[in-house]
Design a protein around this motif. Structure first.
Motif, PDB file in Angstrom:
ATOM      1  N   TYR A 160       1.354  -8.435 -15.768  1.00  0.00           N
ATOM      2  CA  TYR A 160       1.910  -7.135 -16.162  1.00  0.00           C
ATOM      3  C   TYR A 160       3.387  -7.204 -16.526  1.00  0.00           C
ATOM      4  CZ  TYR A 160      -2.477  -5.234 -14.443  1.00  0.00           C
ATOM      5  OH  TYR A 160      -3.807  -4.966 -14.253  1.00  0.00           O
ATOM      6  N   GLY A 161       3.995  -8.364 -16.392  1.00  0.00           N
ATOM      7  CA  GLY A 161       5.360  -8.544 -16.862  1.00  0.00           C
ATOM      8  C   GLY A 161       6.453  -8.083 -15.937  1.00  0.00           C
ATOM      9  N   ALA A 162       6.131  -7.805 -14.658  1.00  0.00           N
ATOM     10  CA  ALA A 162       7.181  -7.403 -13.721  1.00  0.00           C
ATOM     11  C   ALA A 162       8.184  -8.541 -13.556  1.00  0.00           C
ATOM     12  CB  ALA A 162       6.570  -7.038 -12.370  1.00  0.00           C
ATOM     13  N   ARG A 163       9.475  -8.214 -13.597  1.00  0.00           N
ATOM     14  CA  ARG A 163      10.495  -9.236 -13.388  1.00  0.00           C
ATOM     15  C   ARG A 163      10.396  -9.825 -11.986  1.00  0.00           C
ATOM     16  NH1 ARG A 163      16.304  -6.936 -15.519  1.00  0.00           N
ATOM     17  NH2 ARG A 163      15.535  -5.468 -17.080  1.00  0.00           N
ATOM     18  N   ARG A 164      10.314  -8.939 -11.002  1.00  0.00           N
ATOM     19  CA  ARG A 164      10.101  -9.338  -9.611  1.00  0.00           C
ATOM     20  C   ARG A 164       9.168  -8.329  -8.974  1.00  0.00           C
ATOM     21  NH1 ARG A 164      14.748  -8.776  -6.390  1.00  0.00           N
ATOM     22  NH2 ARG A 164      15.571  -7.352  -7.965  1.00  0.00           N
ATOM     23  N   ALA A 165       8.187  -8.788  -8.256  1.00  0.00           N
ATOM     24  CA  ALA A 165       7.278  -7.906  -7.522  1.00  0.00           C
ATOM     25  C   ALA A 165       7.409  -8.231  -6.039  1.00  0.00           C
ATOM     26  CB  ALA A 165       5.844  -8.087  -7.984  1.00  0.00           C
ATOM     27  N   LEU A 166       7.784  -7.224  -5.265  1.00  0.00           N
ATOM     28  CA  LEU A 166       8.025  -7.417  -3.839  1.00  0.00           C
ATOM     29  C   LEU A 166       7.210  -6.416  -3.033  1.00  0.00           C
ATOM     30  CD1 LEU A 166      11.938  -7.750  -3.870  1.00  0.00           C
ATOM     31  CD2 LEU A 166      10.251  -9.599  -3.847  1.00  0.00           C
ATOM     32  N   PRO A 167       6.756  -6.812  -1.849  1.00  0.00           N
ATOM     33  CA  PRO A 167       6.029  -5.849  -1.016  1.00  0.00           C
ATOM     34  C   PRO A 167       6.986  -4.862  -0.367  1.00  0.00           C
ATOM     35  CG  PRO A 167       6.290  -7.930   0.151  1.00  0.00           C
ATOM     36  CD  PRO A 167       6.851  -8.148  -1.225  1.00  0.00           C
ATOM     37  N   LEU A 168       6.596  -3.612  -0.329  1.00  0.00           N
ATOM     38  CA  LEU A 168       7.304  -2.582   0.420  1.00  0.00           C
ATOM     39  C   LEU A 168       6.227  -1.678   1.020  1.00  0.00           C
ATOM     40  CD1 LEU A 168      10.284  -1.816   1.056  1.00  0.00           C
ATOM     41  CD2 LEU A 168      10.051  -0.012  -0.653  1.00  0.00           C
ATOM     42  N   TYR A 169       5.684  -2.123   2.145  1.00  0.00           N
ATOM     43  CA  TYR A 169       4.601  -1.391   2.783  1.00  0.00           C
ATOM     44  C   TYR A 169       5.072  -0.015   3.257  1.00  0.00           C
ATOM     45  CZ  TYR A 169       2.095  -5.877   3.034  1.00  0.00           C
ATOM     46  OH  TYR A 169       1.466  -7.071   2.735  1.00  0.00           O
ATOM     47  N   CYS A 170       4.117   0.835   3.523  1.00  0.00           N
ATOM     48  CA  CYS A 170       4.449   2.090   4.190  1.00  0.00           C
ATOM     49  C   CYS A 170       5.063   1.774   5.558  1.00  0.00           C
ATOM     50  CB  CYS A 170       3.200   2.940   4.351  1.00  0.00           C
ATOM     51  SG  CYS A 170       2.427   3.417   2.787  1.00  0.00           S
ATOM     52  N   ALA A 171       5.590   2.780   6.203  1.00  0.00           N
ATOM     53  CA  ALA A 171       6.254   2.570   7.490  1.00  0.00           C
ATOM     54  C   ALA A 171       6.186   3.850   8.298  1.00  0.00           C
ATOM     55  CB  ALA A 171       7.709   2.137   7.278  1.00  0.00           C
ATOM     56  N   VAL A 172       6.763   3.803   9.480  1.00  0.00           N
ATOM     57  CA  VAL A 172       6.769   4.964  10.363  1.00  0.00           C
ATOM     58  C   VAL A 172       8.180   5.201  10.866  1.00  0.00           C
ATOM     59  CG1 VAL A 172       6.265   3.632  12.459  1.00  0.00           C
ATOM     60  CG2 VAL A 172       5.620   6.034  12.345  1.00  0.00           C
ATOM     61  N   ASP A 173       8.511   6.453  11.057  1.00  0.00           N
ATOM     62  CA  ASP A 173       9.790   6.817  11.663  1.00  0.00           C
ATOM     63  C   ASP A 173       9.618   6.725  13.181  1.00  0.00           C
ATOM     64  OD1 ASP A 173      12.080   7.937  12.623  1.00  0.00           O
ATOM     65  OD2 ASP A 173      11.982   9.756  11.423  1.00  0.00           O
ATOM     66  N   ALA A 174      10.113   5.639  13.738  1.00  0.00           N
ATOM     67  CA  ALA A 174       9.880   5.372  15.164  1.00  0.00           C
ATOM     68  C   ALA A 174      10.585   6.376  16.066  1.00  0.00           C
ATOM     69  CB  ALA A 174      10.336   3.957  15.505  1.00  0.00           C
ATOM     70  N   ASP A 175      11.577   7.107  15.540  1.00  0.00           N
ATOM     71  CA  ASP A 175      12.249   8.114  16.356  1.00  0.00           C
ATOM     72  C   ASP A 175      11.391   9.370  16.525  1.00  0.00           C
ATOM     73  OD1 ASP A 175      14.489   6.502  16.602  1.00  0.00           O
ATOM     74  OD2 ASP A 175      15.439   7.340  14.801  1.00  0.00           O
ATOM     75  N   ARG A 176      10.402   9.548  15.646  1.00  0.00           N
ATOM     76  CA  ARG A 176       9.575  10.754  15.677  1.00  0.00           C
ATOM     77  C   ARG A 176       8.126  10.479  16.060  1.00  0.00           C
ATOM     78  NH1 ARG A 176      13.818  11.654  12.769  1.00  0.00           N
ATOM     79  NH2 ARG A 176      14.655  13.757  12.527  1.00  0.00           N
ATOM     80  N   TYR A 177       7.709   9.241  16.005  1.00  0.00           N
ATOM     81  CA  TYR A 177       6.341   8.877  16.363  1.00  0.00           C
ATOM     82  C   TYR A 177       6.385   7.977  17.588  1.00  0.00           C
ATOM     83  CZ  TYR A 177       4.658  10.801  11.959  1.00  0.00           C
ATOM     84  OH  TYR A 177       4.347  11.650  10.924  1.00  0.00           O
TER      85      TYR A 177
END
Length: 386
Positions: A160-177
């Motif tokens: 697909y021609g991406a210059r760089r593809a990096l993972p950025l998974y979902c996350a959780v706000d540990a102060d609220r969960y």
């Protein structure tokens, strides 16, 4: 330590978590950025559906700005984009292709794309049915962040021609969960918006177990479920649970279920934000099976995998409170160790802030991609799309 940055984000929604998983993902990420000292402005398209269902209209961790049309990005909000140290554009943004083109002509710093729906996006691109991203625009981004990791990252760069593809998974706000304590009211819960391709999994892993265990209690929370679903009498339905109430929801569940959309199941390495939320809240998860899940949650130690109704019934009837607590503790440790908003903020900054080339003009990027497509059709390109 990176100096404090001014970051502008354009995403589907920050103000409303109703019927989408983007809002909670952005909230955790931006709270993490705020905790690290960065200043964030979030530009959100003002659409009636979310405007009528807002549960965060005035965040204290960023500036939230609404716009009515993509043209306003140039006429009213140019300074927010041109003056930003970095810009991030999310998937599913209304009129996303036009938004990307306008942002690329304004931004002076790096511009990244954050795909919170990568398998869906690529399937739509292959069918030429994607409204929020054009295949021709992918090479124009400094970095393509994907909530899906694994082999798909190589495909993004190679095909697909991406210059760089990096993972950025979902996350959780540990102060609220966090664990809320109390005695579970439900044996198994599920929290998620209705999706036709997830429904068979929900039928197999919750609705049918509820029929077989009439003395147990179940709950399904989320909007847009059709009226013709035959819910067993021991399955309670809730139309929406606001993010602030998620910890209490998980605390009321002995186990909670994770069901994966078909495209994400086929691709793997697409952990749902619900996995991180439940883990942070100390509620053990029963999940369907997908490749890559074991890299985040070791099976049987921090998560339970079920393929069939029989397996769910067995888990619900054989695992005692002590074993549940052990699994929940392992999941919480895995989440707090690598999957909080602060972790994602650090990953985002590390991917965005680095020496970068000037943005190729969008038209040139489109022309270059068109030429590559022509080579693919004639067999001259060694890396044709999968």
């Amino acid at each position: 330590m990176t100096r404090p940055l001014d970051i502008t984000i354009l995403g589907l929604s920050l103000s409303s978590s109703w019927g989408n998983g983007h809002a909670t993902t952005f909230r955790a990420l931006i709270r993490g950025l705020h905790a690290r000292g960065h200043r964030v402005t979030f530009l959100e398209r003002d659409v009636p559906w979310y405007a009528s269902q807002r549960d965060l209209a005035d965040p204290d961790f960023c500036r939230l700005v609404f716009y009515d049309r993509p043209a306003e990005l140039e006429t009213r909000h140019r300074a927010l984009i041109a003056g930003a140290d970095a810009v991030l554009i999310g998937s599913y943004v209304p009129d996303g292709i036009e938004v990307i083109r306008r942002v690329m002509t304004i931004a002076g710093g790096p511009v990244g794309f954050y795909d919170i729906d990568t398998p869906v996006t690529l399937a739509r691109l292959d069918e030429d049915q994607c409204s929020w991203l054009s295949r021709m625009l992918i090479p124009a981004f400094d970095v393509y962040f994907s909530f899906t990791g694994g082999p798909l990252l190589d495909r993004l760069e190679r095909d697909y021609g991406a210059r760089r593809a990096l993972p950025l998974y979902c996350a959780v706000d540990a102060d609220r969960y966090a664990p809320a304590g109390g005695r579970p009211l439900y044996d198994l819960s599920y929290l998620g918006t209705y999706s036709p391709d997830r429904q068979p999994g929900l039928e197999r892993l919750l609705i049918e177990p509820a029929r077989r265990l009439p003395d147990r209690r179940f709950i399904v929370a989320g909007p847009q479920y059709p009226d013709d679903i035959n819910w067993p009498a021991n399955v309670e339905r809730v139309d929406h649970v606001a993010p602030a109430d998620h910890p209490a929801f998980y605390a009321a569940s002995a186990f909670t279920l994770s069901v994966t959309r078909a495209e994400m199941m086929a691709t793997g390495w697409s952990p749902s934000v619900r996995l991180f939320e439940a883990g942070a809240c100390g509620t053990p998860v029963i999940s369907d099976r997908q490749p890559g899940l074991e890299a985040i949650f070791p099976e049987s130690d921090a998560i339970l995998i079920a393929d069939t109704t029989d397996e769910v019934v067995r888990l619900l009837t054989t695992i005692d409170a002590r074993a549940r607590a052990r699994i929940a503790a392992a999941a919480r440790a895995a989440v707090l160790g690598a999957h909080t908003g602060r972790h994602r903020a650090d990953e985002l900054i590390a991917g965005l802030v680095r020496p970068h080339e000037a943005h190729p003009p969008v038209i040139q990027a489109m022309e270059g991609q068109t030429m590559a497509g022509q080579r693919e059709r004639t067999g001259d390109d060694a890396h044709s799309p999968a």
